[in-house]
Write an enzyme that holds these catalytic residues in place. Structure first.
Site, PDB file in Angstrom:
ATOM      1  N   ASP A  37       0.819  -1.220   0.000  1.00  0.00           N
ATOM      2  CA  ASP A  37       0.000   0.000   0.000  1.00  0.00           C
ATOM      3  C   ASP A  37       0.854   1.271   0.000  1.00  0.00           C
ATOM      4  O   ASP A  37       0.510   2.253  -0.643  1.00  0.00           O
ATOM      5  CB  ASP A  37      -0.911   0.027   1.239  1.00  0.00           C
ATOM      6  N   TYR A  40       1.913   2.311  -3.395  1.00  0.00           N
ATOM      7  CA  TYR A  40       0.794   2.910  -4.120  1.00  0.00           C
ATOM      8  C   TYR A  40       0.628   4.365  -3.681  1.00  0.00           C
ATOM      9  O   TYR A  40       0.516   5.281  -4.495  1.00  0.00           O
ATOM     10  CB  TYR A  40      -0.482   2.105  -3.838  1.00  0.00           C
ATOM     11  N   ASP A  41       0.634   4.557  -2.364  1.00  0.00           N
ATOM     12  CA  ASP A  41       0.431   5.909  -1.839  1.00  0.00           C
ATOM     13  C   ASP A  41       1.531   6.857  -2.312  1.00  0.00           C
ATOM     14  O   ASP A  41       1.280   8.027  -2.592  1.00  0.00           O
ATOM     15  CB  ASP A  41       0.396   5.880  -0.300  1.00  0.00           C
ATOM     16  N   LYS A 120     -27.001 -11.755  -3.135  1.00  0.00           N
ATOM     17  CA  LYS A 120     -27.757 -10.508  -3.177  1.00  0.00           C
ATOM     18  C   LYS A 120     -27.097  -9.551  -2.190  1.00  0.00           C
ATOM     19  O   LYS A 120     -27.183  -9.732  -0.973  1.00  0.00           O
ATOM     20  CB  LYS A 120     -29.217 -10.737  -2.809  1.00  0.00           C
ATOM     21  N   ARG A 141     -30.625   4.674  -7.933  1.00  0.00           N
ATOM     22  CA  ARG A 141     -31.769   4.099  -8.616  1.00  0.00           C
ATOM     23  C   ARG A 141     -32.971   5.046  -8.598  1.00  0.00           C
ATOM     24  O   ARG A 141     -33.712   5.142  -9.569  1.00  0.00           O
ATOM     25  CB  ARG A 141     -32.106   2.779  -7.918  1.00  0.00           C
ATOM     26  N   GLU A 178     -23.797  -2.747  -7.163  1.00  0.00           N
ATOM     27  CA  GLU A 178     -24.176  -2.417  -5.799  1.00  0.00           C
ATOM     28  C   GLU A 178     -22.966  -1.826  -5.083  1.00  0.00           C
ATOM     29  O   GLU A 178     -21.900  -2.450  -5.049  1.00  0.00           O
ATOM     30  CB  GLU A 178     -24.639  -3.711  -5.096  1.00  0.00           C
ATOM     31  N   LYS A 319     -34.509 -14.692  -0.578  1.00  0.00           N
ATOM     32  CA  LYS A 319     -34.019 -13.931   0.567  1.00  0.00           C
ATOM     33  C   LYS A 319     -33.740 -14.836   1.757  1.00  0.00           C
ATOM     34  O   LYS A 319     -34.413 -15.847   1.967  1.00  0.00           O
ATOM     35  CB  LYS A 319     -35.074 -12.895   0.976  1.00  0.00           C
ATOM     36  N   CYS A 416     -26.375  -9.998  45.291  1.00  0.00           N
ATOM     37  CA  CYS A 416     -25.844  -9.992  46.662  1.00  0.00           C
ATOM     38  C   CYS A 416     -25.973  -8.647  47.353  1.00  0.00           C
ATOM     39  O   CYS A 416     -25.675  -8.525  48.534  1.00  0.00           O
ATOM     40  CB  CYS A 416     -24.385 -10.441  46.662  1.00  0.00           C
TER      41      CYS A 416
END
Ligand code: IVH
Length: 678
Positions: A37, A40-41, A120, A141, A178, A319, A416
């Site tokens: 990483d 990349y940075d 899903k 949407r 999604e 579901k 107690c």
């Protein structure tokens, strides 16, 4: 920088952009990073510097354009070229069979019918329009025809390619998918929110939706969002493959992440089997899913089937049982645990959630009650995911009835009567009664007698309850003075079982130092720590006299454990119990630090991932530590073996890419049984 000519800058910007796009693809789409990483940075920072020096050279699809843009006044409308549909739902196998029957009848199809099967995903649907390979517009949407233009926000998500890979893509294509928040990122975000005194989000889906709804994309940029693409909408001047599963392959080639659990089932039976397998892995996934989706794989047949109202005839969502349900909080009771922790337990109007009927839920502690702002009599949302204890996630405050009352945390122990105290900055409240408190005594005795502690067969909860309630046993040492007559006087205890129990208690006197230490129930001292302490100090006396600093020299003992051990042996009461146990005859052989032969894994690093059928991960870790291995949470080049059960994900992939030995559960259990640890 000033020394660079524009031409040189352009060349470097191009080269860096190319590399960064490639590494993004490795990381997000292939889930197989090639470089660390930090590297990349470093490249990203260099690119940013160059663009700051030459603003005119900054490209629309630059990888630096992930940090967010200045805030918007409001979102613009975004009209979908093709409507974004929703899915019909099925809640059991029968409804899936009906779906398959309907599809076949409509098509008059007698042969096998293949379905693409996908998880899903529980996030937010988005449409991504790529023109000439460049991300032009991202939209929610909305009502299916018109959504909101959230391009600035979506551009900040590193998993979303700003430019499609390669050069073989349509001049215009609308990708559907999604956007979700991985569970780990969600937990971290909520932890940070709570530290700042904010409320946090109820679940990862709300967190994802909330993050996308920000008018200031610089806020979105800091949120851990990701995406899985699951289809295409409008495509211009281009021929797509003739199967949905192949379209997904193409999306992947273009650099869009596609869920790795996607499969093609040859027929209905394959679909039902897919559901079972995915349901079994649900809890170990890195993200939330709420079911699976079946789609007729053949796009020609999809077209013939068409859509009704707002859902296609060619797809179905099966579901999972809902994990959240609404009910009423009837009352709150307070339970006292072995460590004295006083836990509020919600009594609920029974409700069916997560596949079972739930009538109790934990409220954790006082902070949690404050955070939820819940009152007795409230309508509440209960969540039960997998084997997790049911939780109250929120009160429906807008519908609060009139006669609710506040939850009052007791200032005295309900068992107690000793004062309840808050230790340091801990959230939990504890009964200060120690072994005076019957609740703590019961739990302490059950733990003392448990199989992996002193292993007293036959001393279960029912007997312990009676022994404590009749004041026959105050401390574990009293167990060793019980007679057959006394025990035979208890309920459900015949002479014969009383004799057996006395024999079992007698047998338990011969133990080992690690078992004895574990049995004492010192906070945070589990089996592995007890073993580490015993091996390090060799005798009880040396351990008893060790300073916190000396304790911390033991592998895996940090300041917290060291503190609890010291605190335990600083208590006169505890020391008395220990002496009484020794006087009663509890003994163990001198500790032999394990030989090399007994610790064949010494010097090795192992990683456990996925779930195991035969034991919990904690138990597996313990066994490995017994054999001398270090058990780490992450895979690296220095890992020796990865044990991967069902549900293993990124760690397994990483192990494979680093060519590290991977064992499945069968191999692992065979190995343990060979070492006598099963
Ligand atoms: S396909 C016409 N595939 O579920 C097909 N949707 O109830 C429409 N979703 O709004 C979508 N995972 O947000 C499809 N693998 C998946 C999905 C998925 C989650 C969501 C999507 C949609 C909703 C439909």
């Amino acid at each position: 920088m000033a020394k660079l000519s524009e031409k040189e800058a352009r060349a470097e910007i191009d080269a860096l952009s190319e590399k960064l796009h490639y590494h993004n693809y490795r990381y997000y789409t292939l889930d197989d990073p090639e470089i660390p990483d930090q590297e990349y940075d470093r490249m990203l920072r260099r690119l940013q510097d160059l663009e700051d020096g030459f603003p005119a050279l900054r490209r629309d699809d630059s990888p630096t354009r992930r940090v967010g843009a200045p805030p918007l006044e409001s979102f613009e409308e975004a009209r979908h070229i093709q409507p974004m549909l929703s899915l019909d739902n099925a809640f059991n196998d029968e409804e899936v069979r009906d779906f398959d029957r309907r599809v076949r009848e409509r098509l008059n199809w007698k042969k096998r019918l293949a379905y693409a099967c996908e998880p899903k995903l529980d996030g937010v649907a988005v449409s991504l329009v790529y023109r000439d390979g460049v991300l032009e517009r991202a939209a929610t949407r909305g009502d299916g025809r018109t959504g909101e233009n959230i391009t600035a926000n979506v551009r900040t998500i590193r998993a979303v390619p700003l430019r499609l890979r390669g050069d073989d893509y349509p001049p215009e294509v609308e990708v559907r998918g999604e956007i979700y928040m991985p569970r780990e990122g969600f937990e971290r975000l909520n932890r940070e929110a709570r530290e700042k005194g904010d409320k946090g989000f109820v679940n990862p889906r709300n967190a994802a939706a909330g993050s996308l709804r920000q008018l200031d994309s610089r806020i979105t940029a800091r949120r851990p969002l990701a995406i899985f693409a699951y289809g295409v909408g409008e495509v211009r001047d281009w021929t797509l493959p003739d199967r949905h599963s192949l379209v997904l392959e193409r999306l992947k080639d273009w650099g869009l992440p596609v869920n790795p659990l996607v499969e093609v089932a040859e027929d209905l039976a394959g679909c039902l089997d897919y559901y079972d397998r995915v349901a079994g892995r649900r809890d170990s996934l890195a993200y939330d899913i709420d079911g699976v989706v079946y789609k007729v794989d053949d796009l020609g047949l999809q077209r013939r089937l068409g859509t009704v109202a707002r859902a296609p005839r060619w797809a179905l969502a099966r579901k999972f049982p809902a994990e959240e349900a609404r009910t009423t909080l009837l009352d709150v009771e307070f339970q006292v645990g072995r460590t004295g922790a006083v836990t509020p337990v919600a009594r609920l109007e029974p409700v069916f959630v997560g596949g079972v009927t739930v009538s109790n839920a934990t409220l954790h502690n006082r902070d949690e009650i404050d955070r939820l702002g819940v009152r007795i009599g409230d309508s509440v949302i209960v969540r039960r995911a997998g084997d997790v204890i049911p939780q109250i996630v929120r009160a429906v405050v807008s519908e609060r009835p009139e006669n609710t009352r506040a939850i009052e945390f007791p200032d005295h122990c309900p068992v107690c009567g000793s004062p309840v105290e808050q230790a340091g900055d801990e959230a939990v409240m504890r009964c200060s009664g120690g072994l005076v408190c019957a609740a703590q005594r019961k739990e302490a005795l059950e733990h003392f007698a448990s199989r992996r502690a002193m292993d007293i067969d036959g001393l279960g909860e029912k007997i312990v309850d009676q022994l404590v309630e009749r004041e026959l046993v105050h401390s574990p040492a009293d167990l060793y003075h019980l007679s057959v007559e006394t025990l035979a006087g208890l309920e459900r205890m015949a002479e014969k079982s009383a004799q057996n129990l006395v024999d079992a208690i007698e047998d338990s006197k011969k133990t080992t130092l690690p078992r004895f230490l574990y049995a004492l129930g010192i906070r945070e001292v589990g089996e592995a720590t007890a073993r580490g302490l015993a091996n390090h100090f060799g005798t009880l006396e040396k351990l008893r006299d060790a300073t916190e600093e000396q304790l911390r020299a033991v592998a895996d003992v940090g300041p917290v454990v060291a503190h609890f051990v010291r605190e335990f042996f600083d208590s006169e009461d505890n020391l008395e119990v220990v002496s009484a146990l020794l006087e009663a005859g509890v003994h163990w052989p001198a500790v032999q630090p394990p030989s090399e032969a007994e610790q064949p894994l010494r010097g090795q690093t192992w990683v456990l991932t996925g779930s195991l059928d035969a034991m919990s991960r904690a138990e597996a870790k313990d066994r490995l530590q017994q054999l001398g291995a270090r058990v780490s949470g992450s895979v690296s080049a220095s890992t020796d073996v990865v044990v991967a059960g069902p549900g293993a994900g990124t760690k397994l992939k990483k192990a494979e890419s680093l060519d590290i030995e991977v064992w499945d559960e069968d191999k692992f259990t065979a190995f343990l049984s060979e070492k006598g640890l099963l």
